[in-house]
Design an enzyme around this catalytic site. Structure first.
Site, PDB file in Angstrom:
ATOM      1  N   HIS A   1       0.707  -1.084  -0.219  1.00  0.00           N
ATOM      2  CA  HIS A   1       0.034  -0.076   0.082  1.00  0.00           C
ATOM      3  C   HIS A   1       1.029   1.296  -0.070  1.00  0.00           C
ATOM      4  O   HIS A   1       2.108   1.278   0.112  1.00  0.00           O
ATOM      5  CB  HIS A   1      -0.950   0.219   1.041  1.00  0.00           C
TER       6      HIS A   1
ATOM      7  N   ASP B   1      -0.278   7.222  -3.779  1.00  0.00           N
ATOM      8  CA  ASP B   1      -0.975   6.610  -4.777  1.00  0.00           C
ATOM      9  C   ASP B   1      -1.438   7.771  -5.703  1.00  0.00           C
ATOM     10  O   ASP B   1      -1.537   7.230  -7.013  1.00  0.00           O
ATOM     11  CB  ASP B   1      -2.485   6.436  -3.883  1.00  0.00           C
TER      12      ASP B   1
END
Length: 405
Positions: A133, A163
């Site tokens: 992540h 991200d």
């Protein structure tokens, strides 16, 4: 939903294989700028427990529902690919190949297709097949360490840095650059491998330059831009809120001290040894008034001071309200599309669709069979017309290996 043409990407068709993380945000950005984005949703959803019809990263898109674990589902996607300019997928390396919608069959069907791949680790390398992540991706790039305080654990800035900044926006940049190439004379499609670790590392280019030149210490809270300098950071106010200070240039710093009311009372900022005392004096001054009072003092000046607002407060800031930086669409506050365009401004985005809600409209607009009777009850598109002829297919990227778990 039927699209109204608008924006600089009007006429660009995008297929998004539904996933989570930076891929959906990249597709949303393309939709914000006018692209016709068709999101291929899977039965059962992405597994996040969030209603796709309430997920703002689905705004401005249209949705069809397809089961990629069936031959019919793969055929549906390839029919869309044949008519698309860009495809975006965010699976682990090898998963799209296993499903039958990897680069090779897609580029064979549409040799001018730009095939955008979004992952954290990239399509190759020792960690390519490992789960991860944002926090882990930015950790190994050195970027997470920039956000820490001396002697304390670094705090991840939500998933904005990895991200979205290092991932989504680099994917958007990549697919648009590749689309420009594909549309050139004798142009061809290609695979774009966008990795969060690559993009985030690229964002640190200036810091690496300073580090190499001896102008940056490789530890947190010891530098000009990481909270080490007392004239670039945040301070608590009397009501336990915060003001942000960025008075880097001397002329701005002079005005900052004057408006803060400490001119002539603080040590020289040119001496790093005096920074702790300077910070204490500035903190003492800010603690005398509330955030609202200090905002009134500094607003409209060149002192480079601003209030630290919460997400709920931000849309009501006078400057952001005047620029319509935030929109209220159907009672849902949300950031407006960015950047701005003088000739081709995009329309306000449409609300996120329910999965499968647009099968009939997509079938009509993209030249697929009509939704009825060629659409099943779940909203999945059925087999379309034969592929149109095109130039020789582009060799796909090297097979990255078996899919991850």
């Amino acid at each position: 939903m039927t699209r109204a043409p608008s924006g600089p990407l009007d006429g660009v068709r995008v297929v998004e294989l539904a996933g989570i993380g930076p891929g959906p945000f990249a597709a949303m950005t393309l939709a914000d700028l006018g692209a016709d984005v068709v999101r291929v949703d899977r039965p059962g959803g992405a597994g996040l427990g969030v209603d796709p019809a309430q997920d703002l990263t689905n705004r401005g898109k249209r949705s069809v529902l397809v089961d990629l674990k069936t031959p019919q589902g793969v055929a549906h996607v390839l029919d869309l690919v044949e008519r698309a300019d860009i495809l975006i997928e965010g699976y682990r390396p090898g998963v799209a190949e296993r499903l039958g919608v990897g680069p090779q069959p897609c580029l064979e069907r549409n040799p001018r297709l730009v095939y955008g791949r979004m992952t954290g680790w990239g399509q190759d390398g020792p960690l390519a097949h490992s789960a991860g992540h944002d926090v882990g991706y930015i950790a190994v790039t050195g970027a997470l360490g920039l956000a820490g305080k001396a002697g304390q654990p670094p705090n991840p800035p939500a998933n904005l840095l990895g991200d979205y900044a290092g991932g989504s926006l680099y994917l958007v940049l990549g697919v648009l650059a590749a689309l420009h190439h594909a549309r050139a004379e004798q142009g061809a499609g290609q695979v774009v491998d966008a990795a969060v670790v690559d993009g985030t590392s690229h964002l640190t280019t200036m810091i690496h330059a300073l580090l190499a030149a001896g102008g940056w210490q490789d530890r947190p809270e010891a530098n000009l831009l990481d909270g080490g300098a007392p004239f670039y950071g945040t301070y608590e106010t009397a009501d336990h809120r915060y003001m942000a200070v960025g008075a880097l240039e001397e002329r701005f710093y002079v005005q900052f001290l004057d408006l803060l009311g400490v001119a002539g009372e603080v040590p020289d900022r040119a001496d790093p040894e005096a920074w702790p005392r300077l910070r204490a004096e500035v903190a003492r001054a800010f603690a005398q008034r509330t955030r609202a009072q200090w905002s009134e003092v500094f607003e409209g000046t060149d002192a480079c001071v601003a209030p630290v607002l919460s997400l709920r407060e931000a849309p009501d800031h006078p400057h952001l309200r005047a620029r319509r930086t935030f929109l209220d669409l159907d009672g849902v506050p949300q950031p407006a599309p960015a950047p701005r365009f003088s000739r081709t401004p995009p329309a306000d985005p449409a609300p996120p669709p329910a999965p499968g809600a647009d099968a009939a409209a997509v079938a009509r607009d993209w030249g697929l069979p009509t939704a009825a009777p060629d659409t099943d009850a779940a909203g999945a598109l059925h087999r379309a017309t034969p592929p149109r002829p095109g130039p020789a297919p582009v060799p796909p990227a090297a097979d990255p290996g078996p899919p991850g778990p």
